[in-house]
Design an enzyme around this catalytic site. Sequence first.
Site, PDB file in Angstrom:
ATOM      1  N   HIS A 194     -64.977  43.840 -48.710  1.00 33.94           N
ATOM      2  CA  HIS A 194     -66.094  44.206 -49.593  1.00 33.94           C
ATOM      3  C   HIS A 194     -67.378  44.526 -48.812  1.00 33.94           C
ATOM      4  O   HIS A 194     -67.628  43.955 -47.749  1.00 33.94           O
ATOM      5  CB  HIS A 194     -66.344  43.021 -50.526  1.00 33.94           C
ATOM      6  CG  HIS A 194     -67.293  43.297 -51.649  1.00 33.94           C
ATOM      7  ND1 HIS A 194     -68.628  42.974 -51.582  1.00 33.94           N
ATOM      8  CD2 HIS A 194     -67.098  43.852 -52.860  1.00 33.94           C
ATOM      9  CE1 HIS A 194     -69.220  43.315 -52.720  1.00 33.94           C
ATOM     10  NE2 HIS A 194     -68.317  43.852 -53.512  1.00 33.94           N
ATOM     11  N   GLU A 205     -60.350  38.917 -47.676  1.00 38.09           N
ATOM     12  CA  GLU A 205     -60.430  38.592 -49.107  1.00 38.09           C
ATOM     13  C   GLU A 205     -59.072  38.129 -49.592  1.00 38.09           C
ATOM     14  O   GLU A 205     -58.056  38.561 -49.063  1.00 38.09           O
ATOM     15  CB  GLU A 205     -60.810  39.858 -49.905  1.00 38.09           C
ATOM     16  CG  GLU A 205     -62.198  40.333 -49.606  1.00 38.09           C
ATOM     17  CD  GLU A 205     -62.535  41.650 -50.308  1.00 38.09           C
ATOM     18  OE1 GLU A 205     -61.949  41.952 -51.351  1.00 38.09           O
ATOM     19  OE2 GLU A 205     -63.392  42.351 -49.773  1.00 38.09           O
ATOM     20  N   HIS A 265     -62.080  37.643 -56.325  1.00 34.79           N
ATOM     21  CA  HIS A 265     -61.130  38.056 -57.367  1.00 34.79           C
ATOM     22  C   HIS A 265     -59.915  37.132 -57.448  1.00 34.79           C
ATOM     23  O   HIS A 265     -58.978  37.403 -58.191  1.00 34.79           O
ATOM     24  CB  HIS A 265     -60.676  39.499 -57.124  1.00 34.79           C
ATOM     25  CG  HIS A 265     -61.815  40.474 -57.153  1.00 34.79           C
ATOM     26  ND1 HIS A 265     -62.311  41.016 -58.318  1.00 34.79           N
ATOM     27  CD2 HIS A 265     -62.582  40.958 -56.154  1.00 34.79           C
ATOM     28  CE1 HIS A 265     -63.325  41.813 -58.027  1.00 34.79           C
ATOM     29  NE2 HIS A 265     -63.514  41.798 -56.726  1.00 34.79           N
ATOM     30  N   SER A 298     -60.707  44.045 -53.719  1.00 32.64           N
ATOM     31  CA  SER A 298     -61.395  44.353 -54.966  1.00 32.64           C
ATOM     32  C   SER A 298     -61.086  45.731 -55.530  1.00 32.64           C
ATOM     33  O   SER A 298     -61.190  45.942 -56.725  1.00 32.64           O
ATOM     34  CB  SER A 298     -62.900  44.192 -54.790  1.00 32.64           C
ATOM     35  OG  SER A 298     -63.373  45.042 -53.766  1.00 32.64           O
ATOM     36  N   LYS A 337     -67.491  36.595 -61.754  1.00 35.05           N
ATOM     37  CA  LYS A 337     -66.280  37.259 -62.235  1.00 35.05           C
ATOM     38  C   LYS A 337     -65.552  36.318 -63.203  1.00 35.05           C
ATOM     39  O   LYS A 337     -65.974  36.216 -64.345  1.00 35.05           O
ATOM     40  CB  LYS A 337     -65.464  37.747 -61.053  1.00 35.05           C
ATOM     41  CG  LYS A 337     -66.186  38.989 -60.486  1.00 35.05           C
ATOM     42  CD  LYS A 337     -65.916  39.375 -59.097  1.00 35.05           C
ATOM     43  CE  LYS A 337     -66.835  40.565 -58.765  1.00 35.05           C
ATOM     44  NZ  LYS A 337     -67.028  40.769 -57.351  1.00 35.05           N
ATOM     45  N   ASN A 351     -64.981  42.556 -64.591  1.00 39.85           N
ATOM     46  CA  ASN A 351     -64.221  41.578 -63.807  1.00 39.85           C
ATOM     47  C   ASN A 351     -64.183  40.237 -64.536  1.00 39.85           C
ATOM     48  O   ASN A 351     -64.115  39.183 -63.919  1.00 39.85           O
ATOM     49  CB  ASN A 351     -64.858  41.393 -62.436  1.00 39.85           C
ATOM     50  CG  ASN A 351     -64.896  42.689 -61.650  1.00 39.85           C
ATOM     51  OD1 ASN A 351     -63.899  43.378 -61.535  1.00 39.85           O
ATOM     52  ND2 ASN A 351     -66.059  43.021 -61.111  1.00 39.85           N
ATOM     53  N   ASP A 379     -62.945  35.352 -48.825  1.00 37.14           N
ATOM     54  CA  ASP A 379     -63.690  35.688 -50.040  1.00 37.14           C
ATOM     55  C   ASP A 379     -62.715  35.687 -51.217  1.00 37.14           C
ATOM     56  O   ASP A 379     -61.841  36.549 -51.318  1.00 37.14           O
ATOM     57  CB  ASP A 379     -64.339  37.073 -49.854  1.00 37.14           C
ATOM     58  CG  ASP A 379     -65.194  37.488 -51.044  1.00 37.14           C
ATOM     59  OD1 ASP A 379     -65.077  36.855 -52.113  1.00 37.14           O
ATOM     60  OD2 ASP A 379     -65.966  38.453 -50.901  1.00 37.14           O
TER      61      ASP A 379
HETATM   62  C1  LIG Z   1     -68.142  41.206 -56.521  1.00 32.52           C
HETATM   63  C2  LIG Z   1     -67.815  40.802 -55.154  1.00 32.52           C
HETATM   64  C3  LIG Z   1     -68.734  40.108 -54.358  1.00 32.52           C
HETATM   65  C4  LIG Z   1     -70.159  39.913 -54.768  1.00 32.52           C
HETATM   66  O1  LIG Z   1     -70.321  38.951 -55.726  1.00 32.52           O
HETATM   67  P1  LIG Z   1     -71.605  39.015 -56.673  1.00 32.52           P
HETATM   68  O2  LIG Z   1     -71.707  37.641 -57.215  1.00 32.52           O
HETATM   69  O3  LIG Z   1     -71.318  40.049 -57.712  1.00 32.52           O
HETATM   70  O4  LIG Z   1     -72.765  39.384 -55.809  1.00 32.52           O
HETATM   71  C5  LIG Z   1     -68.315  39.662 -53.135  1.00 32.52           C
HETATM   72  N1  LIG Z   1     -67.079  39.913 -52.683  1.00 32.52           N
HETATM   73  C6  LIG Z   1     -66.178  40.588 -53.403  1.00 32.52           C
HETATM   74  C7  LIG Z   1     -64.822  40.821 -52.855  1.00 32.52           C
HETATM   75  C8  LIG Z   1     -66.520  41.073 -54.651  1.00 32.52           C
HETATM   76  O5  LIG Z   1     -65.654  41.799 -55.345  1.00 32.52           O
END
Ligand SMILES: *Cc1c(COP(=O)(O)O)cnc(C)c1O
Length: 379
Positions: A130, A176, A208, A180, A239, A44, A205
């Site tokens: 997620h 989100e 991404h 993801s 990411k 990512n 969230d």
């Molecule tokens: C990867 C991810 C997370 C978690 O983040 P980390 O820093 O890897 O713990 C949270 N939400 C989504 C949508 C993700 O893809």
Amino acid sequence: MRLPSSELEALKAAGLGRTMRLLEERQGSQVVADGKVLQSFASNDYLGFSQEPKIAQAMAEGLQIHGVGSAASRLVSGTFGPHKLLEEKIAASKQAEAALVFSSGYATALGCIPAIVGKGDYVIIDKLAHACLIDACRLSGATLRVYPHQHLDRLESLLSFVRGKFPTARILVVTESVFSMDGDVCKLLETVELVERFDAMLWLDEAHGLGVFGERGMGLAEQENLQARIAFQMGTLSKSAGLSGGYVAASQAWIDLFVHKARSFVYSTAPPPALAHAACVAWDCMQSDMGRERRQMLRERIQMMAQVADVFSPIIPLVLGRNEAALEASKLLEDAGFWVPAIRFPTVPHGKARLRISLSAVHPLPEIERLIPYLLGLR
Ligand SMILES: *Cc1c(COP(=O)(O)O)cnc(C)c1O
């Protein structure tokens, strides 16, 4: 008692066995695993920041200044300058009053959501959100309602029902910006309008979306000019920012409450100050001309994939259905020198196993050109 080996065997028999592969080398998007040179479409690292010399140098500088660890929770042994500076940067660029950083995105969700809602409150979540968001909602003790992926008419009827029945309950809508495993983009304006209409709060969230969308790379909310209307903007530094850690931006009062109540903040050692120092530099890079150039490079690569599928983001799913089909396709690509992971249950629903191609600004164009015919053949 049941032995773990029996569970493992059942998982393997169902095509759900998982292994972690040892990376012997990594350079840009190219990795060496099990002695094989592979072009990786598995990370990512959308902007290629995980190996960016400027950010690595900042980490080294942070280590020189602050040492390697932070030694305790920030409430116990004090907060370091870089954590504070990073939070100020995040808050300012998210048009929020304040922000708080955590050791991961997962820890951010798990700590904050149960601090926002509890027994007697409601969380309403998109079906494909997620795992960390689902876990956080469950942990909160609030009543959980799920709406089918992106079905905002269902979100509306849930909001209308819950608000009608419980005029004073806290209602948190959780979604989100970029999903993801499907790579599609949330209908943010409509979601924000619904949340406002029913006096609920939105947890967005941007894991991404950060680095990828918006003139300054701050995510979908920046791009749609909606930052100030979102109660909680969460994201990860793992990411696009290339490092690790998580954050949430919100009003000062909510952030103050998280400092008191978010258990993954209160009871967990602060991330190394050197990491926060490097994250400050990564954050500046994301917003600068360098970030803009990387986003342009990423867009160019995303557009190339339009031959293969409808693309909305750097995440391109190729849904194949059966676990075995996804594993076989992944193996076929590996033989051709590509690492494209097979994503299976429980990361995606049963019967929706897929390849997940994720693009980075640093993917060499000829490698994407070489990958495309294989993907077209699998479709
Ligand atoms: C990867 C991810 C997370 C978690 O983040 P980390 O820093 O890897 O713990 C949270 N939400 C989504 C949508 C993700 O893809």
